[in-house]
Design an enzyme around this catalytic site. Structure first.
Site, short mmCIF file in Angstrom:
data_model
loop_
_atom_site.label_atom_id
_atom_site.label_comp_id
_atom_site.label_asym_id
_atom_site.label_seq_id
_atom_site.Cartn_x
_atom_site.Cartn_y
_atom_site.Cartn_z
N CYS A 198 0.79 -1.05 -0.07
CA CYS A 198 0.10 0.07 -0.02
C CYS A 198 0.69 1.20 0.17
O CYS A 198 0.98 2.02 1.04
CB CYS A 198 -0.76 0.06 1.35
SG CYS A 198 -2.19 1.35 0.82
N CYS A 376 -5.72 1.98 -4.04
CA CYS A 376 -5.49 2.68 -2.96
C CYS A 376 -6.22 3.74 -2.70
O CYS A 376 -6.13 4.85 -3.27
CB CYS A 376 -3.91 3.16 -3.38
SG CYS A 376 -3.13 3.54 -1.68
P1 FAD Z 1 -0.55 -10.77 4.15
O1 FAD Z 1 -2.30 -10.46 4.33
O2 FAD Z 1 0.29 -9.89 5.09
O3 FAD Z 1 -0.54 -12.25 4.82
C1 FAD Z 1 0.86 -13.04 4.72
C2 FAD Z 1 0.71 -14.24 5.67
O4 FAD Z 1 1.72 -15.02 5.64
C3 FAD Z 1 0.48 -13.71 7.15
O5 FAD Z 1 -0.70 -14.17 7.61
C4 FAD Z 1 1.99 -14.29 7.75
O6 FAD Z 1 1.67 -14.72 9.08
C5 FAD Z 1 2.05 -15.54 6.76
N1 FAD Z 1 3.57 -16.05 6.83
C6 FAD Z 1 4.57 -15.09 6.67
N2 FAD Z 1 5.45 -16.21 6.62
C7 FAD Z 1 5.21 -17.45 6.84
C8 FAD Z 1 5.88 -18.61 6.59
N3 FAD Z 1 7.03 -18.79 6.72
N4 FAD Z 1 4.82 -19.83 6.72
C9 FAD Z 1 3.59 -19.60 6.82
N5 FAD Z 1 2.84 -18.32 6.57
C10 FAD Z 1 3.80 -17.43 6.81
N6 FAD Z 1 -4.35 -2.61 0.94
C11 FAD Z 1 -5.78 -2.16 0.36
O7 FAD Z 1 -6.24 -2.65 -0.73
N7 FAD Z 1 -6.18 -0.95 0.59
C12 FAD Z 1 -5.52 -0.27 1.74
O8 FAD Z 1 -6.07 0.84 2.06
C13 FAD Z 1 -4.58 -0.70 2.16
N8 FAD Z 1 -3.91 -0.10 3.44
C14 FAD Z 1 -2.92 -0.41 4.12
C15 FAD Z 1 -2.43 0.07 5.08
C16 FAD Z 1 -1.45 -0.52 5.93
C17 FAD Z 1 -0.92 0.17 7.15
C18 FAD Z 1 -0.87 -1.68 5.60
C19 FAD Z 1 0.06 -2.24 6.58
C20 FAD Z 1 -1.41 -2.37 4.63
C21 FAD Z 1 -2.43 -1.89 3.72
N9 FAD Z 1 -3.02 -2.54 2.61
C22 FAD Z 1 -3.96 -2.10 1.77
C23 FAD Z 1 -2.14 -3.72 2.05
C24 FAD Z 1 -2.99 -4.94 2.57
O9 FAD Z 1 -2.93 -5.24 3.68
C25 FAD Z 1 -1.68 -6.19 1.91
O10 FAD Z 1 -1.71 -5.90 0.40
C26 FAD Z 1 -2.64 -7.36 1.74
O11 FAD Z 1 -2.77 -7.95 3.28
C27 FAD Z 1 -1.64 -8.49 1.15
O12 FAD Z 1 -2.26 -9.81 1.31
P2 FAD Z 1 -0.88 -11.14 1.38
O13 FAD Z 1 -1.96 -12.34 1.80
O14 FAD Z 1 -0.34 -11.05 0.21
O15 FAD Z 1 0.00 -10.79 2.82
#
Ligand code: FAD
Ligand code: UQ1
Length: 448
Positions: A198, A376
């Site tokens: 983000c 965003c």
């Molecule tokens: P995540 O949701 O981070 O999940 C990754 C997972 O992998 C976690 O649960 C972690 O525990 C797990 N993991 C890590 N290592 C291992 C391992 N070795 N073995 C097994 N599991 C593991 N997005 C929007 O669309 N709109 C917004 O307004 C927005 N605002 C944001 C504001 C902030 C402050 C933040 C921090 C993020 C924001 N985002 C926003 C971004 C959004 O939260 C992420 O892009 C999204 O969560 C990505 O999903 P993901 O599943 O790729 O990663």
């Protein structure tokens, strides 16, 4: 995280058999697991964040719950986008988390471990508690790693006041504390010299803070400063132009190519390197510091056969299928998809990946193409949002037939009140594949 003390990552070595399998076409590869894993699932999802839970719900519908496993170590699942508002005191942190058990699709096996290594030649992954798990299809959804420790003085500097970060559970409430305690001086907001999730969030908290200081009568005692490693305010011209207007109107100072390298939290000093003149540093005293940490690929992907040279999962940017291993797929922040890393992007990717996997399961070629959609909601105040939506070419790809480059109260309510509902009840259940169908309807077909 990688465990340096662990024994080297050695899989069952039926070497001859393995070589024979490697020499076979990929269709055979994903049908025959040859590692000695005791546990096997048709679909293994690694990571149970936004993308992992979403895909497990979709895969449950496709192959049945008992044939799907999710490997996720955390007891809690967080809706991270709301942390922007938590850091500004507009939402409570408790509203952002739910037990992982409550978001795991019923019947899907939750393996509470960390994945530590990948052996895609043998359709196997290994966990940190030394388990081997084999699969027919693997979905990698490990997110992005925060690297506060790449900044000298962090993370230990967070034990001092005046400093916070909306990017982690442990530090987000410190942002709100620093804002409330602000008296007089510099309020500094940073953007690191790495990819981030983000990319708008580092400046959203700045606009919220500016409004808070104005409403509480402290604005004339505050210098609001955005020190960003980038050379632009935002990567899409339409929204960058709108943000630069706001920055001018609200008397905010922006320093480009300024990268945070050190925090001396005991002295309330932040040190920035000028990226145009490497080695040249500037020390800023702060009354409030919001840190967006450097970020990079998760440790489990370092030097892994499924990763590119940097460490991101190496996928086809249209189909999300791995470039080398056809029964491996990547989604979300951990991939090298050349778009902005957001939950909105995950939503659009999940619909494409669902289709890609369906076809691969039928030995057909993937045909649905991801266009890089990401979004965003640029929060510019306590009741204002510019809803940025764009594609791989950094071209606006807007859902609503209105000018989304304008600050709007309706979009604030969408971000603050509707998005969490959409997230918990539609995205994570595998029913929200992004707004493309709504966009097409609202634009009466005159849209991509
Ligand atoms: P995540 O949701 O981070 O999940 C990754 C997972 O992998 C976690 O649960 C972690 O525990 C797990 N993991 C890590 N290592 C291992 C391992 N070795 N073995 C097994 N599991 C593991 N997005 C929007 O669309 N709109 C917004 O307004 C927005 N605002 C944001 C504001 C902030 C402050 C933040 C921090 C993020 C924001 N985002 C926003 C971004 C959004 O939260 C992420 O892009 C999204 O969560 C990505 O999903 P993901 O599943 O790729 O990663
Ligand atoms: C979105 O789909 C999404 O994921 C659920 C977000 O993350 C929380 C968003 O912030 C946005 C803006 C979208 C896109 C949705 C619409 C209705 C434009």
């Amino acid at each position: 995280m990688a465990n340096p003390g662990a024994t080297p990552f050695v899989f069952c070595a039926h070497h001859l058999l393995k070589t024979a399998f490697q020499n076979m076409g990929y269709r055979q590869l994903h049908r025959s697991s040859i590692c000695a894993a005791k546990e096997h699932y048709d679909v293994v999802v690694v990571g149970g964040g936004s993308a992992g839970i979403t895909m497990s719900a979709r895969m449950k519908r496709k192959v049945g719950a008992e044939k799907v496993a999710v490997i996720e170590p955390s007891e809690m699942h967080y809706y991270q986008p709301i942390w922007t508002l938590v850091g500004a005191g507009a939402k409570r942190l408790a509203t952002s988390g739910r037990p992982t058990a409550s978001v795991m699709p019923s019947g899907v096996k939750w393996i509470k471990s960390k994945v530590q290594g990948f052996d895609p030649e043998n359709n196997c992954i290994r966990t940190d508690d030394d388990k081997e798990i084999s699969y027919k299809y693997l979905i990698i959804a490990l997110g992005i790693k925060l690297q506060f420790d790449k900044v000298k003085g962090l993370p230990e500097g967070f034990s001092y006041p005046k400093i916070g970060s909306n990017y982690s559970l442990q530090t987000v409430e410190k942002t709100w504390k620093a804002l409330q305690d602000f008296k007089k001086g510099n309020a500094i907001f940073t953007f690191p010299n790495t990819p981030v999730k983000c990319a708008g969030a580092p400046q959203k908290i700045m606009y919220l803070s500016e409004e808070y200081l104005r409403k509480t009568g402290k604005r004339s005692d505050a210098n609001i400063i955005f020190n960003t490693s980038l050379g632009v305010i935002f990567g899409v011209k339409k929204y960058a132009d709108a943000l630069l207007e706001i920055i001018k109107d609200r008397n905010i100072q922006v320093n480009y190519k300024h990268s945070l390298v050190e925090v001396r939290a005991d002295k309330h000093e932040a040190v920035f390197e000028n990226l145009d003149k490497p080695g040249e540093t500037h020390v800023y005293e702060y009354e409030m510091l919001h840190v967006t940490p450097p970020m990079g690929p998760p440790d489990a992907l370092a030097n892994s056969p499924v990763s590119d040279a940097v460490g991101w999962v190496d996928v086809n940017k249209e189909t999300l299928q791995h470039k080398k291993y056809p029964n491996v797929f990547g989604i979300g922040d951990c991939t090298n998809l050349p778009t902005s890393k957001t939950a909105a992007a995950v939503a659009a990717q999940s619909a494409v990946l669902d289709r890609t996997i369906s076809l691969v399961m039928k030995n057909q070629s993937p045909n649905k193409k991801y266009d890089g959609y990401t979004s965003c909601p640029l929060v510019t105040g306590y009741s204002k949002v510019i809803l940025a939506e764009f594609d791989y070419d950094a071209q606006p790809l807007e859902t609503f037939p209105i000018d989304q480059g304008k600050e709007r109260r309706t979009m604030y309510h969408m971000k603050a009140d509707m998005m969490p509902i959409l997230y918990w009840h539609a995205l994570l259940k595998g029913y929200w594949g992004g707004p493309a169908p709504i966009r097409k309807l609202l634009h009466l077909g005159f849209s991509k």
